[in-house]
Design a protein around this motif. Structure first.
Motif, PDB file in Angstrom:
ATOM      1  N   LYS A   1       0.840  -1.211   0.000  1.00 55.00           N
ATOM      2  CA  LYS A   1       0.000   0.000   0.000  1.00 55.00           C
ATOM      3  C   LYS A   1       0.870   1.254   0.000  1.00 55.00           C
ATOM      4  N   ILE A   2       2.011   1.183   0.643  1.00 54.44           N
ATOM      5  CA  ILE A   2       2.883   2.375   0.730  1.00 54.44           C
ATOM      6  C   ILE A   2       3.678   2.565  -0.557  1.00 54.44           C
ATOM      7  N   ILE A   3       4.255   1.474  -1.069  1.00 55.89           N
ATOM      8  CA  ILE A   3       5.203   1.658  -2.193  1.00 55.89           C
ATOM      9  C   ILE A   3       4.587   1.328  -3.554  1.00 55.89           C
ATOM     10  N   GLY A   4       3.390   0.764  -3.544  1.00 53.06           N
ATOM     11  CA  GLY A   4       2.700   0.535  -4.822  1.00 53.06           C
ATOM     12  C   GLY A   4       3.021  -0.783  -5.497  1.00 53.06           C
ATOM     13  N   VAL A   5       4.010  -1.491  -4.993  1.00 53.99           N
ATOM     14  CA  VAL A   5       4.314  -2.827  -5.544  1.00 53.99           C
ATOM     15  C   VAL A   5       4.563  -3.786  -4.381  1.00 53.99           C
ATOM     16  N   GLN A   6       4.316  -5.064  -4.644  1.00 52.64           N
ATOM     17  CA  GLN A   6       4.586  -6.031  -3.578  1.00 52.64           C
ATOM     18  C   GLN A   6       6.028  -6.530  -3.713  1.00 52.64           C
ATOM     19  N   PRO A   7       6.832  -6.377  -2.672  1.00 50.21           N
ATOM     20  CA  PRO A   7       8.208  -6.861  -2.775  1.00 50.21           C
ATOM     21  C   PRO A   7       8.252  -8.389  -2.836  1.00 50.21           C
ATOM     22  N   ALA A   8       9.297  -8.918  -3.417  1.00 46.84           N
ATOM     23  CA  ALA A   8       9.452 -10.372  -3.477  1.00 46.84           C
ATOM     24  C   ALA A   8       9.579 -10.906  -2.052  1.00 46.84           C
ATOM     25  N   PHE A   9       8.903 -12.017  -1.807  1.00 50.86           N
ATOM     26  CA  PHE A   9       8.914 -12.582  -0.455  1.00 50.86           C
ATOM     27  C   PHE A   9       9.114 -14.090  -0.514  1.00 50.86           C
ATOM     28  N   VAL A  10      10.025 -14.593   0.306  1.00 56.70           N
ATOM     29  CA  VAL A  10      10.244 -16.037   0.408  1.00 56.70           C
ATOM     30  C   VAL A  10      10.032 -16.418   1.874  1.00 56.70           C
ATOM     31  N   GLN A  11       9.030 -17.279   2.108  1.00 59.16           N
ATOM     32  CA  GLN A  11       8.815 -17.732   3.484  1.00 59.16           C
ATOM     33  C   GLN A  11       9.784 -18.870   3.773  1.00 59.16           C
ATOM     34  N   LEU A  12      10.689 -18.615   4.665  1.00 56.72           N
ATOM     35  CA  LEU A  12      11.782 -19.566   4.891  1.00 56.72           C
ATOM     36  C   LEU A  12      12.296 -19.386   6.312  1.00 56.72           C
ATOM     37  N   ASP A  13      12.627 -20.498   6.942  1.00 51.68           N
ATOM     38  CA  ASP A  13      13.215 -20.421   8.276  1.00 51.68           C
ATOM     39  C   ASP A  13      14.733 -20.495   8.132  1.00 51.68           C
ATOM     40  N   LEU A  14      15.390 -19.437   8.536  1.00 49.33           N
ATOM     41  CA  LEU A  14      16.850 -19.370   8.351  1.00 49.33           C
ATOM     42  C   LEU A  14      17.597 -20.376   9.230  1.00 49.33           C
ATOM     43  N   ARG A  15      16.893 -21.041  10.130  1.00 43.37           N
ATOM     44  CA  ARG A  15      17.539 -22.106  10.913  1.00 43.37           C
ATOM     45  C   ARG A  15      17.703 -23.374  10.086  1.00 43.37           C
ATOM     46  N   ASP A  16      17.048 -23.375   8.936  1.00 44.15           N
ATOM     47  CA  ASP A  16      17.138 -24.535   8.043  1.00 44.15           C
ATOM     48  C   ASP A  16      18.275 -24.278   7.037  1.00 44.15           C
ATOM     49  N   LYS A  17      19.430 -24.849   7.355  1.00 41.00           N
ATOM     50  CA  LYS A  17      20.640 -24.554   6.575  1.00 41.00           C
ATOM     51  C   LYS A  17      20.466 -24.874   5.089  1.00 41.00           C
ATOM     52  N   LYS A  18      19.812 -25.995   4.811  1.00 36.48           N
ATOM     53  CA  LYS A  18      19.635 -26.415   3.422  1.00 36.48           C
ATOM     54  C   LYS A  18      18.801 -25.375   2.650  1.00 36.48           C
ATOM     55  N   SER A  19      17.761 -24.862   3.292  1.00 35.02           N
ATOM     56  CA  SER A  19      16.920 -23.846   2.641  1.00 35.02           C
ATOM     57  C   SER A  19      17.731 -22.584   2.356  1.00 35.02           C
ATOM     58  N   VAL A  20      18.608 -22.233   3.287  1.00 33.08           N
ATOM     59  CA  VAL A  20      19.440 -21.032   3.083  1.00 33.08           C
ATOM     60  C   VAL A  20      20.365 -21.267   1.877  1.00 33.08           C
ATOM     61  N   GLN A  21      20.957 -22.458   1.821  1.00 34.05           N
ATOM     62  CA  GLN A  21      21.849 -22.781   0.689  1.00 34.05           C
ATOM     63  C   GLN A  21      21.072 -22.735  -0.630  1.00 34.05           C
ATOM     64  N   ASP A  22      19.883 -23.332  -0.629  1.00 35.41           N
ATOM     65  CA  ASP A  22      19.069 -23.351  -1.859  1.00 35.41           C
ATOM     66  C   ASP A  22      18.689 -21.939  -2.281  1.00 35.41           C
ATOM     67  N   PHE A  23      18.377 -21.111  -1.298  1.00 37.84           N
ATOM     68  CA  PHE A  23      18.005 -19.724  -1.620  1.00 37.84           C
ATOM     69  C   PHE A  23      19.147 -19.040  -2.374  1.00 37.84           C
ATOM     70  N   PHE A  24      20.360 -19.191  -1.881  1.00 38.31           N
ATOM     71  CA  PHE A  24      21.491 -18.506  -2.523  1.00 38.31           C
ATOM     72  C   PHE A  24      21.847 -19.144  -3.867  1.00 38.31           C
ATOM     73  N   LYS A  25      21.498 -20.419  -4.032  1.00 41.79           N
ATOM     74  CA  LYS A  25      21.722 -21.046  -5.351  1.00 41.79           C
ATOM     75  C   LYS A  25      20.796 -20.442  -6.396  1.00 41.79           C
ATOM     76  N   THR A  26      19.573 -20.111  -5.979  1.00 36.69           N
ATOM     77  CA  THR A  26      18.616 -19.568  -6.955  1.00 36.69           C
ATOM     78  C   THR A  26      18.663 -18.041  -7.026  1.00 36.69           C
ATOM     79  N   HIS A  27      19.291 -17.418  -6.048  1.00 32.08           N
ATOM     80  CA  HIS A  27      19.415 -15.947  -6.081  1.00 32.08           C
ATOM     81  C   HIS A  27      20.907 -15.606  -6.073  1.00 32.08           C
ATOM     82  N   THR A  28      21.493 -15.668  -7.249  1.00 31.06           N
ATOM     83  CA  THR A  28      22.947 -15.468  -7.315  1.00 31.06           C
ATOM     84  C   THR A  28      23.315 -13.982  -7.376  1.00 31.06           C
TER      85      THR A  28
END
Ligand code: NAD
Length: 349
Positions: A58-85
């Motif tokens: 509502k403030i900025i006019g666009v929805q920012p990209a959002f990934v629901q992820l628990d950073l305690r999950d090491k594998k998810s963190v690794q996968d995130f950085f593999k897809t967001h280089t």
């Protein structure tokens, strides 16, 4: 303060904001957008709501990209950085922050605040260049001997496990920056309060608020019977504890200028430390009076015993942030309280 030094969009990648749906993170996402940055948010919604995403939109006019992820999950963190280089900078807000809870459940705090930091840094140290901003706290100073507090005041052994995670977190960032291409800024926040002036986003404490201002505004709307003022026998002018209350939008802007400094390579050390406060101390009674003025409400309160672990006085010397970052807090205590009040009435409306 200005955002003019942002490099052209084509030269920039994404900024990852962990905990970006939380109180400070959400306001920072808005300011990053205002400064021309593109953002991706990671949050596990453990202390926030998905509705915050709509508030930001509502403030900025666009929805920012959002990934629901628990950073305690090491594998998810690794996968995130593999897809967001193309992550060019990381602002790491995600953490647990309730001091009392950290005393009762220290391992939850060490796991959430330390493991998540380690997993992020493990990914960043693989990069050719990485810019990292860490949410630290004035809690690392404990009860400093000299006011206002400068960045070279000694870091003390924290009273709570939460405080310890900030102290250890700072040390981890410094150790890793030494042996990697990571450049970092540690921002030591004083007491963030308030909400976005639009009242589309603000602070959403779960349960009984631990901090003064949400307790005041919840009392103002009748959610709490009265405010407890913890001690009026401190060695301060009116006997109540003194803190440096900074408007969350000012705090958010400090992250933007810190990030710009790292991206443009203007940092002079691998890890720089800045206090982020207003430089002005306000007592609990002063905050109550200011709230009564801006809200036109009488606030019921009672004086009770001091709360264990509370320090007497803390306010920042902000000279370093003012001169090096070219940043200074702009809002008054009254403006910050008015925004918090507007937000509280809106969400209870
Ligand atoms: P917040 O709780 O509102 O925001 C933190 C966000 O991180 C929440 O949205 C939560 O869901 C998310 N999160 C927590 N653990 C996560 C995990 N494992 N994975 C993914 N997301 C996770 O807190 P805030 O007030 O915005 O504080 C942000 C940061 O600033 C924290 O690191 C806090 O310790 C620090 N800080 C806050 C204050 C303050 O008074 N608010 C003062 C000094 C420092």
């Amino acid at each position: 303060m200005n955002y003019t030094e942002v490099p052209p969009l084509g030269d920039r990648g994404l900024i990852l904001v962990t905990g970006g749906l939380g109180f400070i993170g959400s306001h920072t996402v808005v300011e990053l957008h205002n400064a021309g940055f593109e953002v991706v948010i990671i949050d596990n919604l453990s202390n926030s709501s998905i509705d915050v995403l709509k508030g930001i939109e509502k403030i900025i006019g666009v929805q920012p990209a959002f990934v629901q992820l628990d950073l305690r999950d090491k594998k998810s963190v690794q996968d995130f950085f593999k897809t967001h280089t193309d992550i060019q900078g990381v602002i790491h807000f995600a953490a647990s922050k309730a001091v009392g809870e950290s005393v009762e459940n220290p391992l939850l705090y060490y796991e959430n605040n330390i493991n998540t930091l380690v997993y992020l840094l493990q990914e960043l140290q693989l990069k050719e260049k990485a810019n990292f901003i860490f949410s630290s706290s004035c809690t690392v100073y404990g009860q400093a001997e000299v006011m206002p507090i400068t960045e070279d005041a000694p870091v003390q052994q924290p009273i709570s496990p939460y405080g310890n995670t900030k102290k250890i977190g700072e040390e981890i960032v410094k150790d890793v920056a030494k042996i990697s291409s990571i450049n970092a800024i540690l921002l030591r926040y004083f007491n963030p309060i308030g909400a976005h002036p639009s009242a589309e986003i603000g602070e959403l404490p779960l349960g009984v608020p631990q901090n003064l201002v949400p307790f005041i505004t919840q009392t103002g709307v009748g959610l709490r019977k009265e405010l407890s003022v913890f001690g009026n026998d401190y060695p301060t002018p009116d006997g109540t504890a003194v803190r440096d209350y900074i408007h969350v939008v000012d705090l958010a802007k400090a992250h933007v200028v810190a990030l710009q400094r790292l991206i443009s390579g203007k940092n002079t050390e691998k890890v720089e430390v800045f206090n982020v406060g207003t430089g002005k101390g306000s007592s609990v009674l002063e905050v109550i009076t200011a709230f009564e003025t801006v809200s036109d409400e009488k606030l019921p309160y009672k004086i009770v015993e001091r709360r264990e672990g509370d320090i007497t006085i803390a306010y920042a010397n902000t000279d370093k942030a003012n001169s090096v970052l070219g940043w200074s807090a702009q809002s008054t205590l009254e403006e910050a309280l008015a925004s918090a009040w507007k937000w509280e009435r809106k969400i209870r409306g």
